[in-house]
Design a protein around this motif. Sequence first.
Motif, mmCIF file in Angstrom:
data_model
loop_
_atom_site.group_PDB
_atom_site.id
_atom_site.type_symbol
_atom_site.label_atom_id
_atom_site.label_comp_id
_atom_site.label_asym_id
_atom_site.label_seq_id
_atom_site.Cartn_x
_atom_site.Cartn_y
_atom_site.Cartn_z
ATOM 1 N N PRO A 250 0.837 -1.214 0.000
ATOM 2 C CA PRO A 250 0.000 0.000 0.000
ATOM 3 C C PRO A 250 0.866 1.255 0.000
ATOM 4 O O PRO A 250 1.955 1.289 0.582
ATOM 5 N N ASP A 251 0.367 2.315 -0.657
ATOM 6 C CA ASP A 251 1.087 3.580 -0.640
ATOM 7 C C ASP A 251 0.768 4.336 0.639
ATOM 8 O O ASP A 251 0.092 3.818 1.539
ATOM 9 N N GLU A 252 1.258 5.584 0.728
ATOM 10 C CA GLU A 252 1.142 6.336 1.979
ATOM 11 C C GLU A 252 -0.308 6.613 2.358
ATOM 12 O O GLU A 252 -0.664 6.584 3.530
ATOM 13 N N ASP A 253 -1.169 6.873 1.364
ATOM 14 C CA ASP A 253 -2.558 7.166 1.700
ATOM 15 C C ASP A 253 -3.418 5.907 1.783
ATOM 16 O O ASP A 253 -4.601 5.981 2.118
ATOM 17 N N GLY A 254 -2.821 4.750 1.477
ATOM 18 C CA GLY A 254 -3.539 3.495 1.586
ATOM 19 C C GLY A 254 -4.601 3.273 0.545
ATOM 20 O O GLY A 254 -5.392 2.328 0.662
ATOM 21 N N GLU A 255 -4.635 4.073 -0.500
ATOM 22 C CA GLU A 255 -5.668 3.927 -1.529
ATOM 23 C C GLU A 255 -5.221 3.073 -2.708
ATOM 24 O O GLU A 255 -6.051 2.614 -3.477
ATOM 25 N N HIS A 256 -3.928 2.870 -2.851
ATOM 26 C CA HIS A 256 -3.431 2.113 -3.992
ATOM 27 C C HIS A 256 -2.381 1.103 -3.546
ATOM 28 O O HIS A 256 -1.667 1.323 -2.551
ATOM 29 N N LEU A 257 -2.335 -0.007 -4.272
ATOM 30 C CA LEU A 257 -1.256 -0.973 -4.133
ATOM 31 C C LEU A 257 -0.230 -0.678 -5.219
ATOM 32 O O LEU A 257 -0.552 -0.725 -6.409
ATOM 33 N N ARG A 258 0.990 -0.377 -4.819
ATOM 34 C CA ARG A 258 2.006 0.010 -5.785
ATOM 35 C C ARG A 258 3.107 -1.055 -5.829
ATOM 36 O O ARG A 258 3.456 -1.657 -4.817
ATOM 37 N N LEU A 259 3.621 -1.248 -7.039
ATOM 38 C CA LEU A 259 4.660 -2.253 -7.244
ATOM 39 C C LEU A 259 5.915 -1.866 -6.466
ATOM 40 O O LEU A 259 6.443 -0.767 -6.615
ATOM 41 N N VAL B 80 -6.975 -0.137 -4.209
ATOM 42 C CA VAL B 80 -7.327 -1.049 -3.123
ATOM 43 C C VAL B 80 -8.820 -1.344 -3.133
ATOM 44 O O VAL B 80 -9.264 -2.440 -2.775
ATOM 45 N N ALA B 81 -9.614 -0.392 -3.588
ATOM 46 C CA ALA B 81 -11.069 -0.579 -3.613
ATOM 47 C C ALA B 81 -11.544 -1.254 -4.888
ATOM 48 O O ALA B 81 -12.748 -1.468 -5.049
ATOM 49 N N GLY B 82 -10.652 -1.586 -5.788
ATOM 50 C CA GLY B 82 -11.042 -2.158 -7.061
ATOM 51 C C GLY B 82 -11.387 -3.630 -6.968
ATOM 52 O O GLY B 82 -11.347 -4.250 -5.901
ATOM 53 N N GLY B 83 -11.727 -4.223 -8.124
ATOM 54 C CA GLY B 83 -12.122 -5.623 -8.168
ATOM 55 C C GLY B 83 -11.044 -6.545 -8.682
ATOM 56 O O GLY B 83 -11.346 -7.675 -9.086
ATOM 57 N N THR B 84 -9.808 -6.114 -8.667
ATOM 58 C CA THR B 84 -8.721 -6.954 -9.153
ATOM 59 C C THR B 84 -8.376 -8.031 -8.121
ATOM 60 O O THR B 84 -8.686 -7.890 -6.922
ATOM 61 N N PRO B 85 -7.750 -9.121 -8.550
ATOM 62 C CA PRO B 85 -7.342 -10.150 -7.565
ATOM 63 C C PRO B 85 -6.461 -9.587 -6.461
ATOM 64 O O PRO B 85 -6.608 -9.969 -5.294
ATOM 65 N N ALA B 86 -5.528 -8.681 -6.796
ATOM 66 C CA ALA B 86 -4.655 -8.113 -5.772
ATOM 67 C C ALA B 86 -5.454 -7.357 -4.726
ATOM 68 O O ALA B 86 -5.213 -7.479 -3.508
ATOM 69 N N ALA B 87 -6.432 -6.569 -5.166
ATOM 70 C CA ALA B 87 -7.233 -5.798 -4.217
ATOM 71 C C ALA B 87 -8.068 -6.728 -3.334
ATOM 72 O O ALA B 87 -8.190 -6.506 -2.118
ATOM 73 N N GLN B 88 -8.670 -7.766 -3.905
ATOM 74 C CA GLN B 88 -9.494 -8.669 -3.096
ATOM 75 C C GLN B 88 -8.665 -9.397 -2.058
ATOM 76 O O GLN B 88 -9.102 -9.587 -0.918
ATOM 77 N N VAL B 89 -7.449 -9.832 -2.442
ATOM 78 C CA VAL B 89 -6.597 -10.529 -1.480
ATOM 79 C C VAL B 89 -6.218 -9.611 -0.332
ATOM 80 O O VAL B 89 -6.199 -10.028 0.840
ATOM 81 N N CYS B 90 -5.912 -8.340 -0.642
ATOM 82 C CA CYS B 90 -5.542 -7.406 0.428
ATOM 83 C C CYS B 90 -6.715 -7.141 1.361
ATOM 84 O O CYS B 90 -6.521 -6.911 2.565
ATOM 85 N N ARG B 91 -7.939 -7.187 0.850
ATOM 86 C CA ARG B 91 -9.103 -6.951 1.716
ATOM 87 C C ARG B 91 -9.487 -8.205 2.497
ATOM 88 O O ARG B 91 -9.812 -8.139 3.684
#
Length: 833
Positions: free
Chosen positions: A54-63, A82-93
């Motif tokens: 997660p980035d500093e604001d916690g809204e995005h997962l960055r490489l 992070v709020a999206g429907g991608t596999p990475a976002a779902q796993v983080c949630r």
Amino acid sequence: MVSEGAEGRSTRTLRAGLALKTLTADLDPRERLRRVLENVLVFTRASLAAVYTPDEDGEHLRLTESVGVPRALYGLRDAYSVAGGTPAAQVCRSRQPLWLTPADLGRWADPRRLPTGGFSLAVLPLRDGGCLTVIGDDPDGFDTEERDCLRMLADAVLGPAQAPAGTRALPGGSFHLALDSGRVDVDDEVLELFGIDPAAFDGRVETLLSRTVPEDLPSLMSVVEPDPTSIGDRELEFRILQPSGEPRWLRLRGRILPAGAGLPARLVGAVADASKLRPAVSDVTRVQRLAAALATAGTVRDVSQAVVAALRKPLRADRIALAELEADRLVVTVLDPPDPESWPELWRTEWRTEWPDAPVRAMPTLAAALRNGRAAIWPAGTDLEPALADVGPGGLAVLPLPAGGRMAGACLVGWDSPHDFGPEERALLTAVAGLAGQALVRARAFDAEHELIGMLQRALLPRRLPPLPGAVAVARYLPTTAGLELGGDWYDVIPLPENHVALVIGDVQGHNAGAATLMGQMRTALRAYAAEGHPPDVVVSHANRLLVDMESDLFATCCYVDMDMEEGTAWCVRAGHLPPVLRHPDGTTEIAESEGGPPLGVLTQADFPMSPLRLQPGAVLALTTDGLVESVDLDQEEGLALLAGELSASDPGHLGLVADALLAGANRSDDVALLLVRYDGMARRPLRESWTVWRVPEAARHARRFTRRTMRAWGVAEQLDTILLVVSELVTNALVHTDGQVRLDLTLVNHRLRVAVADSSPRTPVKPTSIGWEATGGRGILLVEAMSIGWGSLPVSGGKQVWADLLLPEPPTRAPEEPSAGAPEEPSAGAPA
């Protein structure tokens, strides 16, 4: 024999755990993260591993970090919401791993946007947030043992530590660069590396950049002045000049942090002496390098050479052979070393060449390894069949190369002296086999498609060049290796009447089926217009009008040269194409710059001026397309100058070797066509005379009188009656059946005489199938056919030319006389003066 198969897989997690224990605590956090991800490639069938945090604001997962093949091959992005429907976002949630096969991926994304061939995806949560993303080429996904191994490796992932924003208390060798102002905070160690007194440093990044070696400055600037919207990590080695004048290698590692919380976008990282940061290359690093090399390997040969480079030196092997499996035969693609003396006598006597093939059944041990699908190792002294025993008398490793549930080939690694196989070498061999098998299948498909493309392309080009009177021509064509699309480059050599030759080279815009189709149409059109007898500017103008009328979205460039082999002259017409390069007999060269017209298909009304060329015996004319002289690193003028220099230094006596040498450094990102013609001059120039036949009652008699006097001047005494009969029949046929001007041409080459009569009618004379006794005409063509060794009709501008060849008993014995042979012997009413 020791096998690496199911038994090896059962200990995969154990071996991965042992590898993690070697990661000491004093490692740099980023270096430790890379080592963990490299273990993912070694101990699973993964081709790519990446960590998102997660980035500093916690809204995005960055490489944060990735290893293996380029991410673009699988469509991985630098950031996900992070709020999206991608596999990475779902796993983080959800904090639960996802194991996705190709069918599962089709439900997550548009299948049309996914790479062909199918791949599996594993996404696992990390302890400190974020996720580990792993991609494998096996469409069946990761098995149970691999999943356990990936869970353990995910638990070992720790994101790299980041420096607190806005602080000046930086760790040793670190820096903090504000991208908007160029102000940089550095510690004393960085300044010491750059040779700058801390008390004299002004805080400007330009001061540090001024110490950089000029050749390395552009790449360094791309790091310290990136696109402000870019994110992610940066790593670079560059040189600086020390106060002594000696260069020093430094390594920069940094991460771009986006703007936020009142702070500008910034680059934070560290600089260190590169000579102190070059650890011994590990097997994991070799696997990573091999994966990167295989990702860009386009052909089977490229894949084979990458495998050899990854294995031979690290394993200190004496020989390596890599072969494709085609049906029941092994086709060897690479032998290293390549000299036959390094390989068993059986290979040299039965397989005969550097590229041998043999049935698998000829080597039962190898056949068994391929059936089992497991890497097999035989130590020194093992009893093997002669074809294999002599490959590795000190030890032999056979690596089946699996791909998609079948065997793509095999790799043989042999040693001459006894060799001990350690666990690290076994792991390296197993990892290389998995990567190479998948790459080999992809490369084989690429080779097959590229060969098909080349075959289709060459089918549109001349199969062979015609023999030329007084000249030698060679042509070369190289299709691009940058893709699998047809190109539009073409060349042609067109023999014309009266010892003229048309040389054509052109290029249609684009690389696709449309360009190739248009290329074939333009080549046919130019050949047809040239055969009609039009001058060069008219030929090109007609082709331009045709392309405009076709209403194509593409245009074409063309260079057309009409060479007179008797006189050694030529006329050149350019339509947006490169000028010819002329090499004179003394070795000097010139670029035949001349006024040219626009490309074909651009303007309906366009002028195509003709430019003269003077040829001396021994001169070489080179026509080429822009793929040979132009690239992203080379502009057209420089490329033409280099071509002229190489042509000047060449030996024109071996024109084929010259063409091959000119293409040796060709830019393969574009098609290349090359046409070389050496003008030698005609050993015996033809004798020619012409006569304009007036439409008067005695026209045939005047033509016979002209012919008789010409033959006397040329020293032809035999078969004069036959010659006069043919002349009379052809002239009479033209006068009776056509209107307009009629011209008689006589040409003598050695002991072959051509009688040709040109008229303004395009209709070709037809030989009658039968003639009755009462018929009053129709016998002329039959008489011409009976008296000559051949006859025919050629289109000329605005009409046709009917010709007949007669074979004289011996060559002429004396040269032509100076007075014109066209004057009649005696005056007569109505005869031309």
